[in-house]
Design a protein around this motif. Structure first.
Motif, mmCIF file in Angstrom:
data_model
loop_
_atom_site.group_PDB
_atom_site.id
_atom_site.type_symbol
_atom_site.label_atom_id
_atom_site.label_comp_id
_atom_site.label_asym_id
_atom_site.label_seq_id
_atom_site.Cartn_x
_atom_site.Cartn_y
_atom_site.Cartn_z
ATOM 1 N N ARG A 1 11.814 13.763 37.806
ATOM 2 C CA ARG A 1 11.181 12.667 38.540
ATOM 3 C C ARG A 1 10.425 11.697 37.622
ATOM 4 N NH1 ARG A 1 9.417 13.557 44.146
ATOM 5 N NH2 ARG A 1 10.558 11.710 44.634
ATOM 6 N N TRP A 2 9.903 12.162 36.505
ATOM 7 C CA TRP A 2 9.065 11.353 35.626
ATOM 8 C C TRP A 2 9.617 11.344 34.209
ATOM 9 C CZ3 TRP A 2 5.289 8.957 38.304
ATOM 10 C CH2 TRP A 2 4.923 9.516 39.522
ATOM 11 N N VAL A 3 9.340 10.268 33.470
ATOM 12 C CA VAL A 3 9.727 10.193 32.068
ATOM 13 C C VAL A 3 8.608 9.490 31.296
ATOM 14 C CG1 VAL A 3 11.046 8.055 32.362
ATOM 15 C CG2 VAL A 3 11.576 9.567 30.463
ATOM 16 N N LEU A 4 8.283 10.020 30.129
ATOM 17 C CA LEU A 4 7.260 9.442 29.252
ATOM 18 C C LEU A 4 7.974 8.811 28.065
ATOM 19 C CD1 LEU A 4 4.151 9.231 28.879
ATOM 20 C CD2 LEU A 4 4.306 11.293 27.475
ATOM 21 N N VAL A 5 7.719 7.522 27.833
ATOM 22 C CA VAL A 5 8.432 6.772 26.796
ATOM 23 C C VAL A 5 7.423 6.069 25.898
ATOM 24 C CG1 VAL A 5 10.064 4.890 26.380
ATOM 25 C CG2 VAL A 5 10.380 6.394 28.342
ATOM 26 N N LYS A 6 7.696 6.084 24.604
ATOM 27 C CA LYS A 6 6.859 5.377 23.637
ATOM 28 C C LYS A 6 7.421 3.971 23.432
ATOM 29 C CE LYS A 6 4.809 5.857 19.099
ATOM 30 N NZ LYS A 6 4.643 6.727 17.939
ATOM 31 N N VAL A 7 6.546 2.973 23.539
ATOM 32 C CA VAL A 7 6.943 1.582 23.332
ATOM 33 C C VAL A 7 7.129 1.358 21.834
ATOM 34 C CG1 VAL A 7 6.226 -0.836 23.589
ATOM 35 C CG2 VAL A 7 5.704 0.838 25.382
ATOM 36 N N GLU A 8 8.273 0.777 21.478
ATOM 37 C CA GLU A 8 8.548 0.476 20.069
ATOM 38 C C GLU A 8 8.825 -1.008 19.929
ATOM 39 O OE1 GLU A 8 11.631 2.998 18.594
ATOM 40 O OE2 GLU A 8 10.552 4.822 19.119
ATOM 41 N N LEU B 1 2.255 -4.721 26.814
ATOM 42 C CA LEU B 1 2.381 -3.399 26.177
ATOM 43 C C LEU B 1 2.517 -3.587 24.677
ATOM 44 C CD1 LEU B 1 4.956 -1.857 28.665
ATOM 45 C CD2 LEU B 1 2.507 -1.383 28.575
ATOM 46 N N ARG B 2 1.826 -2.767 23.931
ATOM 47 C CA ARG B 2 1.838 -2.881 22.469
ATOM 48 C C ARG B 2 2.653 -1.759 21.827
ATOM 49 N NH1 ARG B 2 -0.924 -7.099 21.759
ATOM 50 N NH2 ARG B 2 -2.942 -7.566 22.635
ATOM 51 N N ASP B 3 3.115 -2.034 20.625
ATOM 52 C CA ASP B 3 3.859 -1.045 19.850
ATOM 53 C C ASP B 3 3.035 0.232 19.717
ATOM 54 O OD1 ASP B 3 5.934 -0.071 18.161
ATOM 55 O OD2 ASP B 3 4.745 -0.592 16.400
ATOM 56 N N GLY B 4 3.638 1.372 20.028
ATOM 57 C CA GLY B 4 2.956 2.654 19.916
ATOM 58 C C GLY B 4 2.370 3.168 21.217
#
Length: 141
Positions: free
Chosen positions: A29-36, A44-47
């Motif tokens: 149901r959920w996903v955690l993603v790092k912004v690159e 949203l900022r890098d990291g």
């Protein structure tokens, strides 16, 4: 082994199985993603990390996690399992005019944009098929 020891072992196994199933259900149901990169600045900022809920209810203005297009082929032949993920903003849904392009977004597609004009998005790759969207961002960290 006494019956109380067997009961304790069975209870431990049951707890472990229930915990494993709970984790599996959360991951579905959920996903955690790092912004690159800087494509989504200033929102949203890098990291930063974002939490996305897997859903098909996507609207204009939502920030979504999507399977990234192939640099050469665009959205063709992309599967969610193999592609890296992008974080982009939905700038138009099916039937709405495509920003900066002629025509409207075709059925079953979304026009995705980067908040930073320097970022890659649907302006280069065209409308994104709906099946490549992983989910809608609900929180950033």
């Amino acid at each position: 082994m006494t019956s109380s020891n067997w009961f304790f072992v069975l209870a431990l196994v049951a707890v472990a199985v229930l915990m494993a199933e709970s984790v599996r259900q959360l991951r579905r149901r959920w996903v955690l993603v790092k912004v690159e990169g800087v494509s989504m600045e200033p929102a949203l900022r890098d990291g930063q990390e974002v939490l996305a809920k897997r859903t098909r209810r996507i609207a204009t203005g939502d920030i979504v996690v999507v399977a990234a297009p192939d640099p050469q082929l665009g959205w063709a032949d992309i599967t969610k399992a193999k592609a890296p993920w992008w974080v982009k903003r939905v700038t138009a849904v099916a039937g709405e005019p495509m920003p900066g392009a002629s025509g409207t977004v075709p059925p079953g597609h979304y026009f995705l944009g980067a908040d930073n004009p320097a970022g890659e998005d649907s302006r280069r790759h065209g409308p994104c098929p709906a099946n490549l969207i992983v989910g809608s961002v609900i929180r950033s960290f």
